[in-house]
Design a protein around this motif. Structure first.
Motif, PDB file in Angstrom:
ATOM      1  N   GLU A  11      41.503 -21.563  22.674  1.00 54.87           N
ATOM      2  CA  GLU A  11      41.095 -23.132  22.248  1.00 54.87           C
ATOM      3  C   GLU A  11      39.560 -23.238  22.112  1.00 54.87           C
ATOM      4  O   GLU A  11      39.271 -23.867  20.982  1.00 54.87           O
ATOM      5  N   ASP A  12      38.787 -22.497  22.985  1.00 57.40           N
ATOM      6  CA  ASP A  12      37.120 -22.530  22.529  1.00 57.40           C
ATOM      7  C   ASP A  12      36.773 -21.671  21.454  1.00 57.40           C
ATOM      8  O   ASP A  12      36.151 -22.226  20.442  1.00 57.40           O
ATOM      9  N   LEU A  13      37.567 -20.828  21.118  1.00 60.58           N
ATOM     10  CA  LEU A  13      37.308 -20.113  19.628  1.00 60.58           C
ATOM     11  C   LEU A  13      37.705 -20.981  18.599  1.00 60.58           C
ATOM     12  O   LEU A  13      36.988 -21.132  17.562  1.00 60.58           O
ATOM     13  N   THR A  14      38.811 -21.440  18.803  1.00 61.26           N
ATOM     14  CA  THR A  14      39.631 -22.513  17.633  1.00 61.26           C
ATOM     15  C   THR A  14      38.377 -23.616  17.430  1.00 61.26           C
ATOM     16  O   THR A  14      38.362 -23.814  16.200  1.00 61.26           O
ATOM     17  N   ALA A  15      38.017 -24.152  18.355  1.00 65.64           N
ATOM     18  CA  ALA A  15      37.292 -25.175  17.983  1.00 65.64           C
ATOM     19  C   ALA A  15      35.734 -24.751  17.476  1.00 65.64           C
ATOM     20  O   ALA A  15      35.236 -25.428  16.593  1.00 65.64           O
ATOM     21  N   GLN A  16      35.173 -23.598  18.011  1.00 71.97           N
ATOM     22  CA  GLN A  16      33.973 -22.975  17.282  1.00 71.97           C
ATOM     23  C   GLN A  16      34.317 -22.698  15.844  1.00 71.97           C
ATOM     24  O   GLN A  16      33.592 -22.853  15.075  1.00 71.97           O
ATOM     25  N   LEU A  17      35.591 -22.130  15.290  1.00 73.44           N
ATOM     26  CA  LEU A  17      35.753 -21.752  14.142  1.00 73.44           C
ATOM     27  C   LEU A  17      35.759 -23.312  13.363  1.00 73.44           C
ATOM     28  O   LEU A  17      35.331 -23.257  12.237  1.00 73.44           O
ATOM     29  N   ALA A  18      36.342 -24.223  13.771  1.00 75.91           N
ATOM     30  CA  ALA A  18      36.335 -25.427  13.320  1.00 75.91           C
ATOM     31  C   ALA A  18      35.173 -26.081  12.806  1.00 75.91           C
ATOM     32  O   ALA A  18      34.753 -26.785  11.858  1.00 75.91           O
ATOM     33  N   ALA A  21      30.716 -23.800   9.551  1.00 69.62           N
ATOM     34  CA  ALA A  21      31.083 -23.308   8.045  1.00 69.62           C
ATOM     35  C   ALA A  21      30.673 -21.965   7.877  1.00 69.62           C
ATOM     36  O   ALA A  21      31.074 -21.500   6.671  1.00 69.62           O
ATOM     37  N   ASN A  22      29.849 -21.182   8.745  1.00 69.82           N
ATOM     38  CA  ASN A  22      29.516 -20.008   8.601  1.00 69.82           C
ATOM     39  C   ASN A  22      29.526 -19.039   9.765  1.00 69.82           C
ATOM     40  O   ASN A  22      29.250 -19.286  10.760  1.00 69.82           O
ATOM     41  N   ILE A  23      30.566 -18.017   9.322  1.00 66.24           N
ATOM     42  CA  ILE A  23      31.028 -17.257  10.598  1.00 66.24           C
ATOM     43  C   ILE A  23      30.991 -15.712   9.920  1.00 66.24           C
ATOM     44  O   ILE A  23      31.625 -15.424   9.004  1.00 66.24           O
ATOM     45  N   TYR A  24      30.517 -15.067  10.838  1.00 64.68           N
ATOM     46  CA  TYR A  24      30.156 -13.492  10.465  1.00 64.68           C
ATOM     47  C   TYR A  24      31.066 -12.643  11.538  1.00 64.68           C
ATOM     48  O   TYR A  24      30.780 -12.823  12.671  1.00 64.68           O
ATOM     49  N   SER A  81      32.234  -8.647  17.166  1.00 66.24           N
ATOM     50  CA  SER A  81      31.619  -9.707  17.662  1.00 66.24           C
ATOM     51  C   SER A  81      31.416 -10.796  16.497  1.00 66.24           C
ATOM     52  O   SER A  81      31.605 -10.637  15.321  1.00 66.24           O
ATOM     53  N   ILE A  82      31.162 -11.946  16.782  1.00 65.68           N
ATOM     54  CA  ILE A  82      31.174 -13.015  15.854  1.00 65.68           C
ATOM     55  C   ILE A  82      30.059 -13.728  16.031  1.00 65.68           C
ATOM     56  O   ILE A  82      29.196 -13.876  17.069  1.00 65.68           O
ATOM     57  N   MET A  83      29.384 -14.135  14.830  1.00 65.19           N
ATOM     58  CA  MET A  83      28.182 -14.883  14.562  1.00 65.19           C
ATOM     59  C   MET A  83      28.411 -16.077  14.031  1.00 65.19           C
ATOM     60  O   MET A  83      29.005 -16.054  12.903  1.00 65.19           O
ATOM     61  N   PHE A  84      28.011 -17.256  14.488  1.00 65.08           N
ATOM     62  CA  PHE A  84      28.033 -18.506  13.845  1.00 65.08           C
ATOM     63  C   PHE A  84      26.537 -18.956  13.465  1.00 65.08           C
ATOM     64  O   PHE A  84      25.651 -18.689  14.257  1.00 65.08           O
ATOM     65  N   SER A  85      26.535 -19.790  12.510  1.00 60.43           N
ATOM     66  CA  SER A  85      25.104 -19.939  12.017  1.00 60.43           C
ATOM     67  C   SER A  85      25.445 -21.438  11.217  1.00 60.43           C
ATOM     68  O   SER A  85      26.186 -21.563  10.645  1.00 60.43           O
ATOM     69  N   GLU A  86      24.437 -22.292  11.059  1.00 61.63           N
ATOM     70  CA  GLU A  86      24.336 -23.505  10.137  1.00 61.63           C
ATOM     71  C   GLU A  86      23.854 -22.984   8.695  1.00 61.63           C
ATOM     72  O   GLU A  86      24.212 -23.682   7.864  1.00 61.63           O
ATOM     73  N   THR A  87      23.245 -22.137   8.957  1.00 60.32           N
ATOM     74  CA  THR A  87      22.806 -21.672   7.314  1.00 60.32           C
ATOM     75  C   THR A  87      23.429 -20.494   7.163  1.00 60.32           C
ATOM     76  O   THR A  87      23.718 -19.477   7.894  1.00 60.32           O
ATOM     77  N   GLY A  88      23.886 -20.438   5.796  1.00 67.19           N
ATOM     78  CA  GLY A  88      24.891 -19.369   5.307  1.00 67.19           C
ATOM     79  C   GLY A  88      24.388 -17.919   5.330  1.00 67.19           C
ATOM     80  O   GLY A  88      25.118 -17.201   5.472  1.00 67.19           O
ATOM     81  N   TYR A 111      33.005 -15.604   6.711  1.00 67.71           N
ATOM     82  CA  TYR A 111      33.532 -16.962   6.088  1.00 67.71           C
ATOM     83  C   TYR A 111      32.166 -17.836   5.938  1.00 67.71           C
ATOM     84  O   TYR A 111      31.694 -18.300   6.695  1.00 67.71           O
ATOM     85  N   VAL A 112      32.025 -17.803   4.615  1.00 63.35           N
ATOM     86  CA  VAL A 112      30.579 -18.652   4.339  1.00 63.35           C
ATOM     87  C   VAL A 112      30.865 -19.822   3.479  1.00 63.35           C
ATOM     88  O   VAL A 112      31.360 -19.363   2.175  1.00 63.35           O
ATOM     89  N   GLU A 113      30.988 -21.322   3.829  1.00 60.70           N
ATOM     90  CA  GLU A 113      31.323 -22.413   3.232  1.00 60.70           C
ATOM     91  C   GLU A 113      32.426 -22.229   2.274  1.00 60.70           C
ATOM     92  O   GLU A 113      32.512 -22.234   1.257  1.00 60.70           O
TER      93      GLU A 113
END
Length: 173
Positions: A11-18, A21-24, A81-88, A111-113
């Protein structure tokens, strides 16, 4: 890990994916604790969130997500490992800079924009992606340039025109 705990993680990962917009997806296996700590610090400075995840839980979270991750689920082998960022391009820049000294992290995919990139060979392209703010800045600069040229031309030609009119009026008089 109990079934309930797994469900909460998904659930937590699904929320973070949603939310992002930029996921590595990267592989940081083989890095010792000190090096991993340095990577986490570099990520923090660049406003990038780094988490080590279980492939099966991330795959379920991707399935539950509204986003189309296409071929990214195929990269979920080995350590992830997964990286989240506001900047692509921020995670790509962190990875590139970190790899000047170390072999890892290796880019599995991103997954970028709404665009999916699979494979480490895309790292350079991802580094060169401009952020939304950079693109807006470029557009504003381009729009201002012709206006500045017109104002400059009017100012300089206004002086010339006044000089010509003055000369003509003196000749008549």
């Amino acid at each position: 890990m109990t079934r309930e705990e797994k469900s909460l993680v998904i659930e937590d990962l699904t929320a973070q994916l949603a939310e992002n917009a930029n996921i590595y997806l990267t592989d940081i296996s083989g890095l010792d604790a000190g090096t991993t700590s340095n990577l986490r610090r570099a990520c923090f400075k660049a406003n990038v969130s780094l988490k080590v995840v279980k492939n099966t839980l991330l795959a379920k979270a991707m399935e539950n997500s509204d986003k189309d991750f296409e071929d990214l689920s195929n990269t979920l082998k080995g350590n992830t490992s997964i990286m989240f960022s506001e900047t692509g391009n921020a995670p790509a820049k962190v990875i590139k800079e970190f790899r000047k000294k170390f072999e890892k992290p290796v880019l599995k995919g991103a997954y970028v924009e709404e665009t999916v990139f699979v494979g480490d060979e895309n790292l350079e392209a991802l580094v060169n992606i401009k952020s939304k703010e950079e693109v807006i800045g470029d557009i504003i600069g381009l729009l201002q340039s012709p206006a500045k040229n017109v104002v400059s031309a009017l100012k300089s030609s206004g002086g010339k025109l006044a000089g010509i009119l003055k000369t003509l009026s003196e000749k008549e008089g």
